[in-house]
Scaffold this active site. Structure first.
Site, mmCIF file in Angstrom:
data_model
loop_
_atom_site.group_PDB
_atom_site.id
_atom_site.type_symbol
_atom_site.label_atom_id
_atom_site.label_comp_id
_atom_site.label_asym_id
_atom_site.label_seq_id
_atom_site.Cartn_x
_atom_site.Cartn_y
_atom_site.Cartn_z
ATOM 1 N N GLY A 190 -0.329 -29.710 -34.366
ATOM 2 C CA GLY A 190 -0.025 -28.706 -33.299
ATOM 3 C C GLY A 190 0.314 -27.461 -33.961
ATOM 4 N N GLY A 191 1.231 -26.758 -33.456
ATOM 5 C CA GLY A 191 1.491 -25.218 -33.806
ATOM 6 C C GLY A 191 1.836 -25.135 -35.240
ATOM 7 N N GLY A 425 -26.373 -5.931 -52.299
ATOM 8 C CA GLY A 425 -24.695 -5.636 -51.841
ATOM 9 C C GLY A 425 -23.820 -6.396 -52.676
ATOM 10 N N ALA A 426 -24.402 -7.720 -52.927
ATOM 11 C CA ALA A 426 -23.379 -8.235 -53.699
ATOM 12 C C ALA A 426 -23.059 -7.963 -55.073
ATOM 13 C CB ALA A 426 -23.924 -9.760 -53.710
#
Ligand code: HXC
Length: 535
Positions: A190-191, A425-426
């Site tokens: 759960g949370g 870009g890398a």
């Protein structure tokens, strides 16, 4: 003992016996302590052991230095009354909290006790954890959470949820201030998963720990998918696929050993630097192996982990996220005794290209190093971002930008070595000079260009190749021309985009010297509240 009140002038003092209540009170204290440390009782503790798990108290003992644990809030109890909780005794309210030492350094620890109401978290349980976290923040020491819990204590309703939120709030306040480590040693559902997710490092144990938002039954009902606990949220699933787990261990003892090892690379808080270690390794040590890597055919792959080990003191390397996004390798080494975060493209997987997972993994690691004053060494061998519809639709633009953002924001010393490819870009992203790499080296084998020779020739000479009598021969000539001009470190060196082209064998001494020089680095940043990282 004299009875002072009755002692008057000339009066003979009356002798009274030692006050029996003192001994009785100590007995009472011992009795209360014994009850509170008994967990859920012998049967439940036996069940815990039968499930292959240590008990909460055994875990704390196994993690911290001998005889260093000081427990707090042992006698805290739930204040809840609904569902008969007022009549049910829950020892220590299901969580052991306190402070201790690990490798001689102070830390705060909490360990949920599954033998007490499934380690479920009610308000008092939560406030005990919060107190340990507050103490860790005040003292400026790491906090380590050992999680083993059925989640929000159902009988305490919204108070349990509030308790969780108090923990989440503190996780965020402590983030980047003190190191936070979570070990998942049982269920985490759960949370409740969000507290570990907010911490710096998550450890899981193969076979016994599970993390998920909803369990297999709910998944089946909601989506029709069939899965079991292990495939849905086991250690390997989170280490390999989701990236939730940074480390996995074969046993709890192995997990605690790994936590102790990790802590050695981290400082106590963001105002300190990691403690240096003694090393017998010569900072001037050269490496013939690195020359061999530089001499490899550019199409041949190698494992960047081997290069990292070759550079680090004593060939030691603590890898973070070992099983996740293996095209980008992250972890810690020491250089002349100092803790250093290393990031390297790994040609052995996806040719070392950056994809979504690698970008996020790298960004998180850069952020971690920057938060805790750990210098960053970047080893570049990257053909670019990994192409494809799946990557584009998955958000490689937005998510790939995280790595760029993290590097550009980081103010710790940054040393970069371009080993072979640094394309497109890398090249910019991988701690280039332009986004404030402090000292950038390149091996003679480096190829720093917009793209590789084949791709560039195909685009630049499309028409010419189409018209050529012998296109393959012409292509080979053009590729050779482009390679001579661009597939080298020298255009970048000419512009000062690399500070020095170095022989590969000298990488360790060169990086050590650069990091020594950068020790006093200071950077002024703009007076803003905080940036808006593309999450
Ligand atoms: C109260 C709980 C509990 C819970 C377990 N127990 N979870 N009590 N609240 N959440 C109790 C059980 O009643 C049982 O008590 C004892 O712990 C041991 O549980 P078992 O079920 O017998 O153990 P096991 O078979 O090992 O199963 C473990 C389990 C299962 C898988 C964790 O207990 C389970 O599914 N629990 C509920 C998990 C869950 O849905 N939690 C809420 C998640 S939502 P007795 O006395 O009968 O032996 C959540 C929201 C957080 O946490 C939100 C934060 C924002």
């Amino acid at each position: 003992m004299m009875n002072a009140e009755k002692t008057g002038k000339g009066e003979k003092p009356e002798r009274v016996e030692a006050r029996p209540p003192v001994a009785a009170k100590i007995q009472e204290l011992h009795a209360r302590r014994a009850k509170a440390t008994a967990g859920g009782g012998p049967e439940r503790l036996a069940a815990q052991k039968a499930a292959g798990k240590l008990t909460a108290r055994e875990r704390v003992d196994a993690l911290v230095d001998d005889d260093s644990f000081e427990e707090i809030d042992l006698l805290v109890e739930t204040r809840a009354t609904d569902f008969g909780l007022d009549k049910k005794y829950m020892a220590a309210d299901g969580v052991v909290t306190g402070f201790a030492r690990v490798n001689g350094r102070p830390v705060c620890v909490f360990a949920q006790d599954f033998s007490v109401a499934g380690g479920s978290l009610g308000l008092s349980h939560a406030m005990k954890i919060c107190k340990a976290m507050d103490l860790a923040i005040s003292a400026g020491v790491p906090v380590i959470g050992l999680c083993d819990s059925g989640g929000a204590r159902i009988q305490e309703g919204v108070e349990s949820l509030g308790g969780y939120a108090e923990i989440f709030y503190r996780n965020v306040q402590a983030s980047g201030y003190i190191p936070q480590i979570s070990a998942i040693l049982g269920p985490c559902a759960g949370g409740a998963v969000y507290s570990p997710a907010l911490t710096d490092f998550v450890f899981m144990i193969e076979g016994t720990s599970h993390m998920f938002i909803t369990g297999p039954d709910v998944v089946k009902a909601a989506t029709g998918e069939t899965c079991d606990f292990e495939t849905l949220g086991g250690a390997m699933t989170h280490a390999k696929r989701s990236g939730v787990a940074h480390f996995i261990a074969g046993s709890e003892h192995d997990c605690f050993r790994q936590i102790r090892e990790l802590l050695d690379y981290l400082p106590q808080n963001c105002k300190e630097k990691p403690k240096p270690a003694m090393t017998a390794d010569d900072p001037r040590r050269e490496s013939a192996f690195l020359d061999e890597v530089a001499a490899l055919d550019p199409k041949k792959s190698y494992r960047i982990q081997d290069v990292i080990r070759e550079i680090g003191d004593g060939h030691q390397f603590l890898q973070v996220h070992r099983n996740f996004a293996r095209n980008l390798i992250c972890g810690f080494i020491r250089l002349d005794g100092e803790s250093v975060g290393v990031i390297g493209n790994n040609p052995d997987v996806l040719s070392g290209a950056l994809d979504i997972d690698a970008s996020e993994k790298g960004a998180r690691f850069v952020n971690l190093c920057d938060s805790f004053n750990i210098p960053i060494l970047t080893l570049v061998d990257v053909p670019g971002y990994w192409p494809g519809v799946q990557q584009e639709h998955g958000g490689i633009i937005r998510r790939g930008a995280k790595l760029l953002y993290a590097y550009a924001r980081a103010t710790v010393p940054k040393v970069t070595v371009v080993l072979r490819k640094a394309y497109g870009g890398a090249y910019d992203v991988m701690s280039s000079k332009h986004i404030r790499g402090d000292v950038n080296f390149a091996w003679p084998s480096a190829e720093i260009a917009v793209m590789g020779p084949q791709g560039a020739v195909n685009i630049l000479y499309k028409a010419e190749l189409k018209a050529a009598k012998d296109p393959e021969r012409r292509r080979a000539e053009l590729v050779a021309e482009y390679t001579a001009k661009f597939a080298s470190p020298y255009q970048a060196a000419r512009h000062g985009y690399v500070d020095e082209v170095i022989e590969a064998r000298l990488t360790r001494p060169k990086v050590v010297r650069a990091l020594h020089f950068l020790k006093g680095k200071k950077v002024a940043t703009l007076p803003k509240k905080h940036g808006n990282i593309p999450v």
